[in-house]
Design a protein around this motif. Structure first.
Motif: not given
Length: 260
Positions: A51, A55, A59, A152, A155, A191, A194
């Motif tokens: 992933n 991201v 990000g 983060w 997340i 995910l 996120a």
């Protein structure tokens, strides 16, 4: 931007050593408890590295390509070898810790403490690497400390919690021969976590003013805290996410019990 050679060597060796120690500890626990849950959680943490390009793209994170010991590259994002081991340690070990707390009947405060520990581990990994220039978060990103956007933490913390709660409260999905589903379940939950950053990702990837960037990032922070708190409250209620047959629920219970 060039990957700093010495920092890359030190980082890769460090995560490799800690990973070996973690694998030994999990192997001993597996032999003692005969529970495959924890080894599978470690493998699931490793799988989460796939992933990373997604991201990173959303990000605004970049691992220098030049001089990098590359593991793979997708979406135009090169991912270094050390990242896979880092994922196994952060998402593998910390998700296992949260699952262990749930298995032992931890209450609201202890689970929140587990999430805070997850955040501290995340910071302990990210801040030194950012300081050495092994990767960067670029662009105008609010709420940064030492180059690390604090969103983060929410997340990643939500991702680890979703993994732990899902494994503990979905016995029908992971019972018996379906135990291996823990491995693909983990990157799916990472995910999913996120997705709380859609407000932040949207403004970070748009030509908007700094004020709107703060709005998007703060919206993500509020959503993240609310979801983590709500998920913890659900987890300590002891309810299952879905109704399952008694026989399917019992398929997971013996191994959870033996892992206590």
């Amino acid at each position: 931007m060039v990957m700093p050679h010495t920092a890359q060597v030190v980082c890769t060796i460090a995560v490799a050593v800690v990973s070996v120690l973690a694998v030994i500890a999990v192997s001993l626990a597996w032999r003692r408890t005969r529970s495959s849950v924890y080894p599978l959680i470690m493998l699931g943490g490793l799988a989460c590295v796939f992933n990373e390009p997604i991201v990173d793209l959303l990000g605004l994170c970049w691992h220098p390509r030049t001089g990098q010991w590359r593991l793979f590259e997708t979406f135009g994002r090169p991912i270094p070898v050390w990242a896979a081991l880092g994922y196994m340690l952060v998402f593998g070990i910390m998700s296992a810790v949260l699952f262990g707390l749930l298995s032992r009947g931890a209450g609201y405060r202890r689970l929140w403490a587990g999430v805070v520990v997850f955040w501290l581990v995340d910071l302990a990994v990210e801040l030194p690497l950012l300081r050495q220039g092994i990767y960067i978060y670029y662009g105008d990103q609010p709420l940064r400390v030492g180059g690390f956007p604090l969103t983060w933490l929410l997340i990643n913390g939500l991702g680890g919690l979703l993994i732990a709660v899902g494994i503990a409260r979905l016995p029908g999905l992971f019972g018996g021969r379906r135990r291996w589903l823990i491995v693909p379940f983990m990157p799916a939950m990472q995910l999913l976590a996120a997705s709380i950053a859609i407000p932040a990702f949207s403004v970070l990837n748009a030509d908007v003013s700094s004020g709107w960037r703060w709005v998007g990032v703060l919206a993500t922070a509020v959503i993240g805290v609310a979801l983590i708190d709500g998920l913890i409250r659900f987890a300590v209620s002891g309810r299952e996410l879905i109704a399952v047959p008694v026989r399917a629920a019992q398929a997971l219970q013996p191994e959870v019990t033996s892992a206590r």
